[in-house]
Write an enzyme that holds these catalytic residues in place. Structure first.
Site, PDB file in Angstrom:
ATOM      1  N   GLU A 423       0.856  -1.190   0.000  1.00 58.76           N
ATOM      2  CA  GLU A 423       0.000   0.000   0.000  1.00 58.76           C
ATOM      3  C   GLU A 423       0.885   1.231   0.000  1.00 58.76           C
ATOM      4  O   GLU A 423       1.715   1.422   0.881  1.00 58.76           O
ATOM      5  CB  GLU A 423      -0.860  -0.032   1.265  1.00 58.76           C
ATOM      6  CG  GLU A 423      -1.591   1.249   1.526  1.00 58.76           C
ATOM      7  CD  GLU A 423      -1.903   1.426   3.020  1.00 58.76           C
ATOM      8  OE1 GLU A 423      -2.398   2.500   3.377  1.00 58.76           O
ATOM      9  OE2 GLU A 423      -1.612   0.463   3.804  1.00 58.76           O
ATOM     10  N   ASP A 496      -0.133  -1.042   5.913  1.00 63.38           N
ATOM     11  CA  ASP A 496       0.244  -0.480   7.216  1.00 63.38           C
ATOM     12  C   ASP A 496      -0.488  -1.214   8.329  1.00 63.38           C
ATOM     13  O   ASP A 496      -1.577  -1.764   8.123  1.00 63.38           O
ATOM     14  CB  ASP A 496      -0.146   1.007   7.271  1.00 63.38           C
ATOM     15  CG  ASP A 496       0.790   1.839   6.395  1.00 63.38           C
ATOM     16  OD1 ASP A 496       1.747   1.211   5.869  1.00 63.38           O
ATOM     17  OD2 ASP A 496       0.557   3.026   6.219  1.00 63.38           O
ATOM     18  N   ASP A 498      -2.067  -0.024  10.633  1.00 63.60           N
ATOM     19  CA  ASP A 498      -3.166   0.745  11.258  1.00 63.60           C
ATOM     20  C   ASP A 498      -4.501   0.428  10.557  1.00 63.60           C
ATOM     21  O   ASP A 498      -4.563  -0.397   9.662  1.00 63.60           O
ATOM     22  CB  ASP A 498      -2.857   2.241  11.177  1.00 63.60           C
ATOM     23  CG  ASP A 498      -2.638   2.649   9.720  1.00 63.60           C
ATOM     24  OD1 ASP A 498      -1.997   3.668   9.488  1.00 63.60           O
ATOM     25  OD2 ASP A 498      -3.076   1.884   8.811  1.00 63.60           O
ATOM     26  N   ASP A 500      -6.295   2.110   8.521  1.00 61.11           N
ATOM     27  CA  ASP A 500      -6.294   2.332   7.066  1.00 61.11           C
ATOM     28  C   ASP A 500      -5.737   1.094   6.361  1.00 61.11           C
ATOM     29  O   ASP A 500      -6.295   0.611   5.372  1.00 61.11           O
ATOM     30  CB  ASP A 500      -5.394   3.538   6.730  1.00 61.11           C
ATOM     31  CG  ASP A 500      -6.245   4.803   6.652  1.00 61.11           C
ATOM     32  OD1 ASP A 500      -7.494   4.632   6.728  1.00 61.11           O
ATOM     33  OD2 ASP A 500      -5.693   5.896   6.516  1.00 61.11           O
TER      34      ASP A 500
END
Ligand code: 28F
Length: 634
Positions: A423, A496, A498, A500
């Site tokens: 990503e 990631d 997180d 997102d």
């Protein structure tokens, strides 16, 4: 046989230009140009042999490796005075450019040398050159320095036999390196003995103290046998096809179909090797092709269900082709391609009828040849079918149309290769730097991936990010997925740590599940587990995937050991490539989650509720399962 006398010489011009621009006359002043001097003198001796006046040629490479003597037992260059120039024919031959009978039309009987510029070029470019002629029972000698006669021909006294001997030492002020290569000379002499059957060619290498005699009474047939032996080729038929023609040009051909070696034509024009082929070789191929096809048609040998291509006819064909023409035009950088248009039709019209006649009068050999050709055709068609299959499989994955932003790996196509879908470009950058380039490919995807839950295949492929992914994977999409074409052993989503990142991963999983289902069910899809925290306790470094693991690590390792230093990674792109490698990419130290599809029905519903258009269904799903999800994290 044309008989020359001094008056035949056409006096053209002085030798000054030759010394000024030697490259114009011998191509260059490197080793190739230096050896052209030897070929020019040698070819004059070969001319005498070709015209039937000489039967032995001797070449001596002197101890210093910088001077040569060439001699023949021909008639000896005439020494009588040239009426116009008051000089002996002998002196004119060595001091006037383009002198010598070579330029008389109609006489192709010339070895051609460096395209017949004559011995005067050699004389001009030699520090010293001396010619000895034996003729009319007497011996004469004339010496030259850089093309200038040092006096008239001197009578040395009575002599037995006839012939011409030329000693020359190329000029070191012209040639940076005056060093003859014995192997190059030897090879040229051996070929000359093959191309001029019966002529005795002797090579004396004073430096190596060797003396070799080359003489072949069956000329290029012997040459063909030597080539086959050297190539370890097995003839497909017992005896070679041999042709000699002497009408307006001289053609010698020996050829044989074989097993175990590629097509090979060794061709020569006026004794000069034409390594880059030319019109004579085109004529040979045309003549052979037509003769073979006519024979096959005439005898109804056309094989069922397979077409014979030109390459099938030529496969395994080994040929020696020697052509002598009056005005050869050579082309190409190294002047080793024949350009004369008439040579094509001349060779074709000589070879075709002769070969057809030979085939019809050697039926068992002809049948062996045709069988071999048909075999080649079948093998070609079989391998073409196989190639098409492979090409189809890899069609979408051939390197030409791979997405530009894919950083591929050399092991692509092998099971031990991996594709990381990363990503974001910055993460992609770190991954590209940190990865194992041999086995790990990186495809960075920008921003949020299209939610394909309700998208059709064509809509999906309109999306650049996803169509790039499909291309990189190489195994098609939707119902055309062919997992055997998958270009990687594993597909790993690297997002990631997180929320997102989790969202991106979910969108990708939705896409893969919906449109590349076999990948999922085959267990080819993984989730990378990049660390969220780096925890330094004293000298130790620990990595935590999430808050839970962080708590566990602190619980277990930080007790009473000072304040731990905790770094939270904002995103993969913020990680040093080396850290990314150690914690996430390195197969030895990383942790991957394999995505399994336990039950298609459940998965289908979950994805639909989570990713589908129905927001209320999504909300309900999340609330019901929030408790469950929390348990999972434990
Ligand atoms: C070692 C190099 O150059 N051999 C040569 C001859 C023989 C004749 C010839 C050469 C006719 C007048 C131009 C003899 N008798 N070996 C050689 N052998 N050139 S070069 O004539 C040259 C022309 O000068 C020759 C009768 N006709 C020709």
């Amino acid at each position: 046989m044309p008989s020359y006398t001094a008056k035949d010489i056409t006096v053209l011009e002085g030798l000054e230009p030759v010394r000024k621009r030697p490259g114009m006359y011998i191509g260059g002043v490197g080793s190739t140009g230096l050896h052209h001097l030897a070929w020019e003198i040698l070819d004059n001796a070969v001319d005498e042999a070709m015209n039937g006046f000489a039967s032995a040629i001797t070449v001596t490479l002197h101890e210093d490796g910088a001077s040569l003597t060439v001699s023949d037992d021909g008639r000896g260059i005439p020494v009588d005075k040239h009426p116009k120039s008051r000089k002996s024919a002998l002196e004119v031959v060595f001091t006037v450019l383009h002198a010598g009978g070579k330029f008389e039309h109609g006489s192709y009987k010339t070895a051609g040398g460096l395209h017949g510029v004559g011995a005067s070029v050699v004389c001009a470019l030699s520090k010293e050159l001396s010619v000895t002629v034996k003729r009319d029972g007497e011996q004469w000698e004339q010496r030259f320095k850089q093309g200038v006669a040092q006096g008239p021909p001197k009578k040395l006294g009575p002599a037995r036999g006839t012939g011409t001997t030329v000693f020359f030492r190329p000029d070191a002020t012209i040639f940076p390196k005056v060093e003859f290569d014995a192997a190059v000379i030897r090879e040229r002499l051996e070929v000359a003995s093959y191309l001029h059957k019966g002529v005795k060619v002797v090579f004396e290498d004073e430096g190596a103290r060797t003396r070799e005699v080359f003489q072949h009474d069956d000329g290029i047939e012997a040459y063909l046998r030597a080539i086959l032996a050297a190539a370890g080729a097995r003839p497909s038929h017992e005896s070679a096809f041999v042709l000699a023609r002497d009408n307006g040009m001289r053609l010698d051909l020996a050829m044989q179909w074989t097993e175990g070696t590629d097509e090979q034509i060794r061709s020569y024009v006026n004794g000069i090797p034409t390594g880059s082929g030319g019109t004579h070789e085109h004529g040979l191929r045309a003549g052979v092709g037509k003769a073979i096809r006519n024979f096959i048609d005439t005898h109804g040998l056309t094989p069922k269900g397979v077409t014979i291509a030109a390459e099938d006819i030529r496969e395994g064909l080994v040929a020696v082709l020697s052509l002598f023409v009056a005005e050869p035009q050579f082309q190409g950088q190294t002047k080793d391609r024949l350009n004369n248009p008439e040579a094509l039709s001349a060779v074709d019209s000589a070879v075709r009828p002769a070969l057809e006649h030979w085939l019809n009068h050697n039926l068992s050999m002809a049948e062996a040849i045709v069988a071999r050709i048909i075999l080649a055709a079948r093998a070609r068609e079989a391998s073409r079918a196989a190639q098409q299959e492979v090409a189809r499989k890899n069609a979408t994955s051939n390197r030409l149309n791979l997405p530009g932003k894919l950083s591929d790996c050399s092991a692509a196509g092998r099971d031990d290769s991996e594709l990381f879908i990363v990503e974001g470009d910055s993460a992609g950058g770190s991954a590209k730097q940190g990865r194992d380039r041999a086995r790990q490919a990186i495809l960075p995807l920008r921003g949020k991936v299209l939610n394909v839950e309700s998208a059709s295949v064509s809509k999906v492929l309109e999306n650049k990010e996803l169509s790039d992914l499909v291309t990189a994977l190489g195994c098609g999409i939707g119902k055309h997925v062919d997992i055997t074409r998958l270009r990687y052993g594993r597909v790993i989503i690297l997002a990631d740590a997180d929320s997102d990142g989790n969202h991106i991963a979910t969108l990708l999983l939705t896409f893969l599940y919906r449109h590349l289902t076999p990948l999922m069910t085959a267990g080819k899809v993984f989730l990378a587990q990049p660390p969220l925290y780096r925890i330094d306790i004293g000298k130790e470094t620990h990595w935590a995937l999430d808050d839970v693991q962080k708590a566990q690590i602190l619980e277990r390792h930080a007790k009473g050991r000072g304040t731990p230093e905790i770094t939270r990674f904002k995103g993969l792109g913020e990680m040093m490539p080396k850290v990314l490698w150690e914690t996430t990419l390195n197969p030895k130290t990383r942790r991957l989650l394999r995505v399994e599809v336990a039950d298609h029905i459940v998965t289908d519903r979950v994805i639909n509720e989570l990713m589908g258009k129905d927001a209320s269904a999504r909300f309900r799903f999340i609330m019901e399962r929030a408790e469950e999800a929390r348990e999972l994290d434990v």
